[in-house]
Write a protein that holds these residues in place. Sequence first.
Motif, PDB file in Angstrom:
ATOM      1  N   LYS A  17      67.572  38.146  93.124  1.00  0.00           N
ATOM      2  CA  LYS A  17      68.856  37.437  93.043  1.00  0.00           C
ATOM      3  C   LYS A  17      68.750  36.210  92.150  1.00  0.00           C
ATOM      4  N   GLN A  18      67.695  35.422  92.348  1.00  0.00           N
ATOM      5  CA  GLN A  18      67.519  34.202  91.548  1.00  0.00           C
ATOM      6  C   GLN A  18      67.334  34.534  90.067  1.00  0.00           C
ATOM      7  N   ASN A  19      66.558  35.576  89.778  1.00  0.00           N
ATOM      8  CA  ASN A  19      66.354  35.991  88.386  1.00  0.00           C
ATOM      9  C   ASN A  19      67.653  36.485  87.766  1.00  0.00           C
ATOM     10  N   CYS A  20      68.458  37.196  88.544  1.00  0.00           N
ATOM     11  CA  CYS A  20      69.756  37.677  88.053  1.00  0.00           C
ATOM     12  C   CYS A  20      70.701  36.522  87.758  1.00  0.00           C
ATOM     13  N   ILE A  21      70.711  35.527  88.635  1.00  0.00           N
ATOM     14  CA  ILE A  21      71.571  34.356  88.427  1.00  0.00           C
ATOM     15  C   ILE A  21      71.139  33.607  87.165  1.00  0.00           C
ATOM     16  N   GLU A  22      69.835  33.441  87.002  1.00  0.00           N
ATOM     17  CA  GLU A  22      69.302  32.759  85.815  1.00  0.00           C
ATOM     18  C   GLU A  22      69.643  33.543  84.545  1.00  0.00           C
ATOM     19  N   ILE A  81      69.825  47.428  81.134  1.00  0.00           N
ATOM     20  CA  ILE A  81      70.697  46.587  80.308  1.00  0.00           C
ATOM     21  C   ILE A  81      69.965  45.314  79.886  1.00  0.00           C
ATOM     22  N   CYS A  82      69.215  44.714  80.816  1.00  0.00           N
ATOM     23  CA  CYS A  82      68.439  43.506  80.491  1.00  0.00           C
ATOM     24  C   CYS A  82      67.410  43.796  79.392  1.00  0.00           C
ATOM     25  N   ASP A  83      66.724  44.939  79.502  1.00  0.00           N
ATOM     26  CA  ASP A  83      65.742  45.316  78.480  1.00  0.00           C
ATOM     27  C   ASP A  83      66.396  45.478  77.115  1.00  0.00           C
ATOM     28  N   ARG A  84      67.525  46.166  77.088  1.00  0.00           N
ATOM     29  CA  ARG A  84      68.233  46.376  75.815  1.00  0.00           C
ATOM     30  C   ARG A  84      68.717  45.052  75.227  1.00  0.00           C
ATOM     31  N   THR A  85      69.188  44.154  76.091  1.00  0.00           N
ATOM     32  CA  THR A  85      69.659  42.845  75.636  1.00  0.00           C
ATOM     33  C   THR A  85      68.499  42.040  75.064  1.00  0.00           C
ATOM     34  N   ALA A  86      67.346  42.114  75.729  1.00  0.00           N
ATOM     35  CA  ALA A  86      66.152  41.420  75.239  1.00  0.00           C
ATOM     36  C   ALA A  86      65.777  41.918  73.845  1.00  0.00           C
ATOM     37  N   ALA A  96      64.818  29.932  68.572  1.00  0.00           N
ATOM     38  CA  ALA A  96      64.254  29.639  69.897  1.00  0.00           C
ATOM     39  C   ALA A  96      65.227  29.973  71.029  1.00  0.00           C
ATOM     40  N   THR A  97      66.516  29.730  70.827  1.00  0.00           N
ATOM     41  CA  THR A  97      67.509  30.014  71.864  1.00  0.00           C
ATOM     42  C   THR A  97      67.596  31.514  72.136  1.00  0.00           C
ATOM     43  N   MET A  98      67.576  32.303  71.068  1.00  0.00           N
ATOM     44  CA  MET A  98      67.642  33.762  71.218  1.00  0.00           C
ATOM     45  C   MET A  98      66.370  34.293  71.881  1.00  0.00           C
ATOM     46  N   MET A  99      65.239  33.708  71.539  1.00  0.00           N
ATOM     47  CA  MET A  99      63.973  34.145  72.126  1.00  0.00           C
ATOM     48  C   MET A  99      63.888  33.750  73.596  1.00  0.00           C
ATOM     49  N   PHE A 100      64.464  32.603  73.942  1.00  0.00           N
ATOM     50  CA  PHE A 100      64.523  32.188  75.344  1.00  0.00           C
ATOM     51  C   PHE A 100      65.369  33.178  76.143  1.00  0.00           C
ATOM     52  N   CYS A 101      66.517  33.567  75.589  1.00  0.00           N
ATOM     53  CA  CYS A 101      67.384  34.543  76.255  1.00  0.00           C
ATOM     54  C   CYS A 101      66.630  35.866  76.449  1.00  0.00           C
ATOM     55  N   ALA A 102      65.914  36.288  75.421  1.00  0.00           N
ATOM     56  CA  ALA A 102      65.137  37.530  75.507  1.00  0.00           C
ATOM     57  C   ALA A 102      64.103  37.451  76.630  1.00  0.00           C
ATOM     58  N   ALA A 103      63.421  36.321  76.726  1.00  0.00           N
ATOM     59  CA  ALA A 103      62.386  36.154  77.756  1.00  0.00           C
ATOM     60  C   ALA A 103      62.977  36.192  79.162  1.00  0.00           C
ATOM     61  N   ILE A 104      64.115  35.544  79.351  1.00  0.00           N
ATOM     62  CA  ILE A 104      64.778  35.540  80.662  1.00  0.00           C
ATOM     63  C   ILE A 104      65.265  36.951  80.997  1.00  0.00           C
ATOM     64  N   CYS A 105      65.795  37.654  80.010  1.00  0.00           N
ATOM     65  CA  CYS A 105      66.238  39.040  80.226  1.00  0.00           C
ATOM     66  C   CYS A 105      65.060  39.923  80.618  1.00  0.00           C
ATOM     67  N   ARG A 106      63.919  39.738  79.993  1.00  0.00           N
ATOM     68  CA  ARG A 106      62.720  40.529  80.317  1.00  0.00           C
ATOM     69  C   ARG A 106      62.265  40.263  81.757  1.00  0.00           C
TER      70      ARG A 106
END
Length: 137
Positions: A17-22, A81-86, A96-106
């Motif tokens: 849940k916490q990872n999904c919210i983040e 979906i998270c994997d594809r978004t990453a 850096a912002t896009m890479m941060f988003c990718a890391a959180i999605c992973r």
Amino acid sequence: MSMMTTESILAEMEACKQNCIECQTTCIDTIKYCKNQNGRYMDMSMMSMMRDCAEMCMMCVNMINDGSEFMGNTCSLCAQICDRTAIACEQMSGDATMMFCAAICRKCAESCHKMGLNSASYFRRSSLVTEDALLSS
């Protein structure tokens, strides 16, 4: 195959849940960031994917909160979906912002994947959620 304890299942659900919210928050923030890049990042398919990811993450949180029997399937789809978004975000490896988003999605994908795999050992709705909790939502 060892059965997971109730405590470990509940801890894993909470972590998911916490990872999904983040992830949901990060995707929304990253969409806003992309819109502010003067057209540089206005790739509509990527932005739609981030929006889908954010929506799916919130659905996962709701399914977990409700103790839904569809939680496992929902988490598995969310992981995809998270994997594809990453992967989409990683195309912009210089940002850096896009890479941060990718890391959180992973991170979210990994957590959701585990939930999907373990869903068979989860309890049914009745043992996780009381009638009062369902009525109060």
